[in-house]
Design an enzyme around this catalytic site. Structure first.
Site, PDB file in Angstrom:
ATOM      1  N   ASP A 122       1.002  -1.289  -0.032  1.00  9.76           N
ATOM      2  CA  ASP A 122      -0.022   0.049  -0.031  1.00  9.76           C
ATOM      3  C   ASP A 122       0.803   1.237   0.003  1.00  9.76           C
ATOM      4  O   ASP A 122       1.384   1.827   1.197  1.00  9.76           O
ATOM      5  CB  ASP A 122      -0.919  -0.008   1.247  1.00  9.76           C
ATOM      6  CG  ASP A 122      -2.158  -0.864   1.079  1.00  9.76           C
ATOM      7  OD1 ASP A 122      -2.673  -1.005  -0.055  1.00  9.76           O
ATOM      8  OD2 ASP A 122      -2.256  -1.876   1.873  1.00  9.76           O
ATOM      9  N   THR A 123       1.098   1.909  -1.350  1.00  6.41           N
ATOM     10  CA  THR A 123       1.853   2.874  -1.338  1.00  6.41           C
ATOM     11  C   THR A 123       1.177   3.888  -2.489  1.00  6.41           C
ATOM     12  O   THR A 123       0.513   3.302  -3.140  1.00  6.41           O
ATOM     13  CB  THR A 123       3.269   2.316  -2.121  1.00  6.41           C
ATOM     14  OG1 THR A 123       4.008   1.531  -0.957  1.00  6.41           O
ATOM     15  CG2 THR A 123       4.396   3.510  -2.485  1.00  6.41           C
ATOM     16  N   SER A 124       1.671   4.937  -2.547  1.00  8.67           N
ATOM     17  CA  SER A 124       1.152   6.000  -3.454  1.00  8.67           C
ATOM     18  C   SER A 124       2.073   6.747  -4.240  1.00  8.67           C
ATOM     19  O   SER A 124       3.239   7.012  -3.870  1.00  8.67           O
ATOM     20  CB  SER A 124       0.302   7.021  -2.672  1.00  8.67           C
ATOM     21  OG  SER A 124      -0.822   6.386  -2.036  1.00  8.67           O
TER      22      SER A 124
ATOM     23  N   SER B 277       4.796   6.531   1.131  1.00 15.69           N
ATOM     24  CA  SER B 277       4.043   5.251   1.536  1.00 15.69           C
ATOM     25  C   SER B 277       4.255   5.326   3.134  1.00 15.69           C
ATOM     26  O   SER B 277       4.832   6.040   3.934  1.00 15.69           O
ATOM     27  CB  SER B 277       4.799   4.118   1.153  1.00 15.69           C
ATOM     28  OG  SER B 277       4.436   2.912   1.723  1.00 15.69           O
TER      29      SER B 277
ATOM     30  N   PRO C 294       2.912   1.500  -6.997  1.00 13.15           N
ATOM     31  CA  PRO C 294       3.048   0.707  -5.577  1.00 13.15           C
ATOM     32  C   PRO C 294       3.369  -0.673  -5.661  1.00 13.15           C
ATOM     33  O   PRO C 294       3.259  -1.454  -6.727  1.00 13.15           O
ATOM     34  CB  PRO C 294       1.866   1.042  -5.109  1.00 13.15           C
ATOM     35  CG  PRO C 294       0.860   1.236  -6.340  1.00 13.15           C
ATOM     36  CD  PRO C 294       1.783   1.973  -7.251  1.00 13.15           C
TER      37      PRO C 294
END
Length: 512
Positions: free
Chosen positions: A331-333, A350, A413
């Protein structure tokens, strides 16, 4: 498509914020920070004020600077002290894996170095969104109604108090974050430094320390974003640039280098025009072996000058296996920007795992990340937890340049899947000849650990037998799996900008 500027980000509101900055006369970094701050509000379970960032900035001539906004472990933390408390392995959540959050400093310092607008101006869209509330899209509704969030709020009730109940969430429901808006207002008035010293720093840190986070004011005051030359290599007549260690960008370069040094033919059965899955996995594991031998705080190990040389890659054994076996942090942007003058940014930020450590500073709208989760509680020279050192980082921005400047800005991500997704998309575009959107949409595969290989349902069915024969266990995912990342990309060719936005997530492209 566009001819002036473009923003592609992991949420439409972030893309809007970035392109609005371009339309006001801002440059690529102004747009990137505006979009990044908005992402922190729009997708709070993936990134936020308590996380890290790693980015790349390119000038019109193609000179690339790596921006390392990752924070170190607390100086006071030690393996010996944790073992005395009976903690013999790194916890996944809670206060122990929390490191200094570097994203706010990265916003401020990158803006000072490369931007043209004030932090106050670029934070305006994020503050407004936090106040009015972000409408939950399909991805957010699925998350808040899913099992993972239900489990997290069961263990960490502060999450529910801040972000709402698990289950029963509706499409378009507004999630307001007034405390985060207040924190950003202080940053806008007093500067990014207020997050690391002064009243704001003391206040949010007190909330964190009350929950046994070991960061102290000296850790915060000592933190600084680093700016250095990118790590790069020549590939198919272009230069591919990544962030140096502690980022895992090295893995992407190694995979691309091996595709030239030890090329593998496409499957003889015609199942794919480019990638043979068994050959891909052998080269991926070898590349990750390089990653796991050198991707650490650079004070712990130096990169050999010839590490990625063709001669060295030609002799690399392809049965090498990665040392890291623990996955996490999908879960990264991300976002990418190109402006009319030719500046480009690839930005990744993140909390690492979903809601990071789950340690909430409720009065300030901050959730702290768990970036030290992959560190070991032993004396491992690369991965052993060490106070004051930056941990291994999965964030992996990338740029591709030629003599004409930036040709491709790309990011995704996906923790250990980041270099894998980037590798596949870059090769699909430049070698297979797909346009950037088609390259992003092509079905992907991913391998994290052990023998399990993840394939999207759209991957050729003929792949299962050779993979099984090679000893792998095939796990078929849905046709458009978020496990394969969410690639954002801008391709620049003959003055035309072409955006690519991954339908696997909430990515969105907007031209100026």
């Amino acid at each position: 498509m566009g001819e002036r500027g473009m923003v592609v980000a992991g949420h439409p509101r972030a893309s809007e914020a970035g392109v609005a900055m371009l339309r006001k006369g801002g440059n690529a970094m102004d747009a990137a920070v505006a979009a990044a701050a908005t992402l922190a509000i729009a997708i709070p379970f993936m990134n936020g004020l308590g996380g890290d960032a790693i980015a790349l900035h390119a000038g019109p001539n193609g000179d690339v600077t790596a921006i390392n906004g990752s924070g170190p472990s607390p100086r006071s933390i030690s393996v010996a002290a944790l073992r005395k408390r009976g903690i013999i392995s790194m916890p996944r959540r809670g206060p122990i894996p929390v490191t200094v959050p570097g994203v706010v400093a990265a916003w401020g310092e990158a803006l000072e170095k490369f931007g043209s607008r004030s932090l106050m101006e670029v934070l305006e869209p994020a503050i407004a969104l936090a106040e009015e509330g972000v409408g939950l899209d399909v991805s957010a509704v699925d998350f808040f109604n899913g099992d993972e969030y239900a489990e997290l709020v069961g263990e960490f009730p502060a999450l529910e108090a801040k972000f709402g109940k698990a289950g029963g969430r509706r499409l378009g429901e507004r999630l307001k974050q007034p405390e985060a808006a207040d924190t950003m207002r202080v940053l806008a008035r007093q500067g990014w430094q207020s997050f690391y010293s002064g009243n704001l720093a003391r206040q949010w840190l007190a909330e964190a320390q009350h929950q046994e986070v070991q960061i102290d004011l000296e850790d915060l005051a000592a933190h600084a974003t680093s700016f250095e030359g990118a790590l790069s290599m020549t590939w198919r007549g272009r230069r591919v640039h990544v962030a140096p260690p502690n980022s895992q960008g090295l893995a992407l370069l190694a995979m691309l280098g091996l595709s030239e040094a030890q090329p593998a033919p496409a499957p003889s059965d015609g199942s794919d025009p480019l990638i043979d899955p068994v050959s891909y996995l052998a080269r991926k594991k070898a590349a990750f072996g390089i990653r796991d031998s050198y991707c650490s705080d650079p004070r712990r190990i130096a990169l050999p000058q010839d590490l990625l040389s063709p001669d060295r890659l030609k002799t690399l054994a392809l049965e090498a296996a990665p040392a890291i076996s623990l996955s996490g942090g999908g879960d990264t942007s991300t976002l990418v920007v190109v402006d009319a003058a030719g500046h480009a940014v690839s930005w990744v930020q993140s909390l690492f795992e979903t809601f990071g450590s789950c340690v909430v500073c409720p009065s300030h709208g901050i959730v702290l990340h768990n970036r030290a989760m992959l560190e070991s509680l032993d004396d491992n020279p690369l991965r052993g937890l060490r106070g004051g050192f930056r941990p291994f980082h999965t964030l992996c921005p990338a740029l591709v340049t030629s003599d004409e400047g930036v040709e491709l800005a790309i990011a995704t991500p996906g923790d250990h899947g980041q270099p894998q997704s980037l590798f596949q998309v870059i090769r699909r575009h430049f070698e297979q000849g797909l346009d950037i959107q088609a390259a992003i949409e092509w079905p992907r595969l991913r391998h994290d650990q052990g023998r399990t290989v993840m394939l999207e349902a759209r991957c050729p069915p003929d792949w299962d037998i050779p993979l099984t024969d090679a000893g792998f266990v095939v796990k078929r995912l849905e046709s458009w799996s978020r496990m394969m990342g969410g690639v954002n990309a801008i391709r620049k060719c003959e003055g035309l900008l072409m955006g690519g936005a991954d339908p696997r997530r909430s990515s969105y492209a907007i031209a100026e």
